[in-house]
Design an enzyme around this catalytic site. Structure first.
Site, mmCIF file in Angstrom:
data_model
loop_
_atom_site.group_PDB
_atom_site.id
_atom_site.type_symbol
_atom_site.label_atom_id
_atom_site.label_comp_id
_atom_site.label_asym_id
_atom_site.label_seq_id
_atom_site.Cartn_x
_atom_site.Cartn_y
_atom_site.Cartn_z
ATOM 1 N N PHE A 208 0.760 -1.400 0.194
ATOM 2 C CA PHE A 208 -0.314 -0.324 0.339
ATOM 3 C C PHE A 208 0.945 1.173 0.167
ATOM 4 O O PHE A 208 1.837 1.490 1.009
ATOM 5 C CB PHE A 208 -0.992 -0.137 1.546
ATOM 6 N N HIS B 162 -2.400 7.828 6.449
ATOM 7 C CA HIS B 162 -1.019 8.108 7.294
ATOM 8 C C HIS B 162 0.107 9.388 7.090
ATOM 9 O O HIS B 162 1.140 10.181 5.951
ATOM 10 C CB HIS B 162 0.206 6.768 5.860
ATOM 11 N N ARG C 232 -0.450 4.419 16.431
ATOM 12 C CA ARG C 232 -0.779 5.693 17.957
ATOM 13 C C ARG C 232 -1.984 5.814 17.790
ATOM 14 O O ARG C 232 -2.530 5.887 18.914
ATOM 15 C CB ARG C 232 0.297 5.178 18.191
ATOM 16 N N ALA D 168 -3.844 7.254 15.035
ATOM 17 C CA ALA D 168 -5.514 6.093 14.891
ATOM 18 C C ALA D 168 -5.826 5.878 16.315
ATOM 19 O O ALA D 168 -7.249 6.046 16.351
ATOM 20 C CB ALA D 168 -5.406 5.398 13.670
ATOM 21 N N ARG D 169 -5.786 4.965 17.090
ATOM 22 C CA ARG D 169 -6.063 4.169 17.716
ATOM 23 C C ARG D 169 -6.623 5.307 19.384
ATOM 24 O O ARG D 169 -7.561 5.007 19.672
ATOM 25 C CB ARG D 169 -5.395 3.046 18.423
ATOM 26 N N TYR E 145 -6.363 -7.601 13.611
ATOM 27 C CA TYR E 145 -6.097 -5.690 13.358
ATOM 28 C C TYR E 145 -5.260 -5.480 12.243
ATOM 29 O O TYR E 145 -6.222 -5.335 11.093
ATOM 30 C CB TYR E 145 -5.077 -5.717 14.262
#
Length: 508
Positions: free
Chosen positions: A360, A404, A412, A414-415, A440
């Site tokens: 990606f 990104h 981290r 994003a969480r 995940y």
């Protein structure tokens, strides 16, 4: 008629020719063996032909493949702006729920275990989900042919009612050609007969991702979609019911202790999922006493300290804001604390270089800010706020990872964003365990193919587990209180609670 007169020179030449001795140097030997060849023999031609054939069949393709790999791995030029990342996110909720209205006093479910001492103060890559070798193996014509033959045999067993045999054969076929639409369709039909509707629907979705016009997959998915949507809505309702049960339980000493343990668990799991090798006990020792763990890198220590700072910011600042809007600055400030100790130069900064994550490739750096603004606009849009909080949080996480925006710390951050949305909606913090790391990343990979539902289910499942952990602790505490009659906080816990509340009021 004139006659040429003979001269002395002619006589001399004649005598010289007669008296000259034959010399070995002047004699041409007409030995057929030493004569130069006039052509190549048949044997020589055959040998040369075989050698040329071998070179063309083996060495030339190898050289071309090597050259292609070198070119593909070389830095790429900047690409054109990608299409919008806006997604059709109403795929699980069905009827749009009303916007969640939290209580007047917003709950904070993370208890900061550190007292008033502030810490004064790593780049990890998303694992590659598939390598070039895997791609070549999946596209190997011989393996694909074998897999299709196996799928046909599995289809005959399925029609005969022998589902166990069919499943065994299909597992072998999936290992050979996991991206072949025919294989995926057959696996979906077998799972459907096993009453595994969600898994069957997922097979059909993957088949359509690799072959969008496959009529058989379209028909089968049209059959499973309404059933799977009903299952997903039921799952989300059950998580919301648990949340309501949790919010109606009386806060107690056990809840405080559980919040404290959750803090350590969250820090441990969110850095471990990125490759940090510190154990839960070592993570707790760093946070509680500032202990230096022998044999562990400074970077791993700094990752833990940075996540501690980011959680404080989320718990004491973002959750206590008067309005629920999320800004780009909020995301940058979270990232600034995540990498503040591990990489101060890149902390809180939008990347200016191209990054690559396995197969990606995120957007080029010149479009990152534009994409980030799109995410924030989507998050604060009125229509977005009517989406189920679990879906909204999962989609926000995926969107941020898709762009990104940073060189490191994207997962981290994003969480943290996921938990900010969940906690504002009355949920306790969601812990995504490092033990489920493969699931995940696999669900994120499926999202790249166009289906976000597996990742939403993944988040919902672990949100339910987190709530159950709290409810179990509180019910256990209630049983103990009935037996002991003591429901007060210990002096140490009261002191910590007061300091945390004072720190949050000060906006630290």
């Amino acid at each position: 008629m004139s006659v040429r007169r003979r001269t002395h020179s002619d006589d001399f030449s004649y005598l010289l020719e007669k008296t000259r001795r034959p010399s070995k140097l002047n004699v041409v030997q007409e030995d057929p063996k030493s004569a130069p060849p006039q052509g190549y023999s048949l044997t020589t031609v055959i040998i040369i032909s075989v050698l040329v054939s071998l070179i063309c069949q083996h060495f030339v393709p190898y050289a071309v493949s090597t050259l292609h790999t070198v070119i593909k791995n070389s830095p790429k030029q900047k690409s054109s702006p990608p299409p919008s990342n806006r997604l059709n996110i109403g795929f699980i909720s069905g009827n749009s729920p009303e916007k969640y209205a939290p209580a007047v006093q917003k709950p904070t479910f993370l208890v900061d275990p550190i007292y008033d001492e502030k810490w004064k103060g790593i780049q990890t890559a998303v694992p590659v989900m598939s390598t070039q070798t895997d791609e070549k193996r999946e596209n190997d014509p011989a393996k694909v042919k074998e897999a299709i033959l196996a799928a046909k045999a599995a289809g005959r067993s399925r029609k005969d009612g022998n589902l166990e045999r069919a499943m065994t054969i299909m597992e072998h076929a999936m290992a050979l050609a996991p991206t072949n639409p025919q294989i995926l369709i057959e696996m979906g039909q077998i799972r459907e007969m096993h009453n595994e509707l969600v898994e069957a629907d997922q097979c059909y979705v993957k088949a359509l991702a690799y072959d969008p016009g496959n009529s058989e997959a379209l028909v089968l998915r049209a059959r499973t979609t309404p059933l799977v949507s009903a299952i997903d809505r039921k799952m989300l309702r059950s998580v919301h019911d648990l949340r309501d049960e949790f919010n109606h339980l009386q806060h107690s000493t056990a809840l405080r202790r559980m919040m404290r343990e959750t803090y350590f668990l969250y820090v441990y799991h969110t850095v471990a999922i990125e490759g940090n090798t510190l154990s839960l006990g070592q993570t707790r020792a760093i946070l509680e006493s500032g202990m230096v763990i022998p044999g562990k890198s400074i970077r791993e220590h700094n990752e833990v300290i940075g996540m501690d700072a980011a959680l404080r910011f989320l718990n004491c600042s973002l959750l206590s804001k008067e309005h629920d809007e999320i800004s780009i600055d909020d995301i940058l400030e979270m990232h600034r604390r995540v990498l503040g100790n591990a990489d101060p130069v890149e902390a809180g900064r939008i990347r200016t270089t191209q990054v690559y994550v396995g197969r990606f490739t995120p957007v080029s750096p010149e479009y990152v800010m534009e994409q980030l603004k799109d995410i924030v606009d989507w998050l604060n849009d009125e229509s977005t706020l009517t989406i189920d909080p679990i879906e909204r949080a999962a989609i926000a996480h995926y969107k941020l990872v898709l762009v990104h925006p940073f060189t490191d710390g994207n997962g981290r951050t994003a969480r943290l964003l996921l938990n900010l949305i969940m906690m504002r909606s009355g949920f306790p913090p969601v812990i995504l365990p490092v033990e489920t790391r493969a699931e995940y990343y696999a669900s994120l990979h499926v999202a790249n193919l166009g289906d976000l539902r597996p990742f939403v289910r993944y988040v919902a499942k672990h949100s339910e587990a987190s709530i159950q952990r709290y409810i179990g602790a509180m019910k256990t505490s209630s049983d103990n209180i009935l037996n002991s009659g003591d429901s007060k906080l210990t002096p140490e816990e009261s002191e910590v609670s007061e300091k945390i509340e004072a720190e949050c009021r000060a906006g630290n």
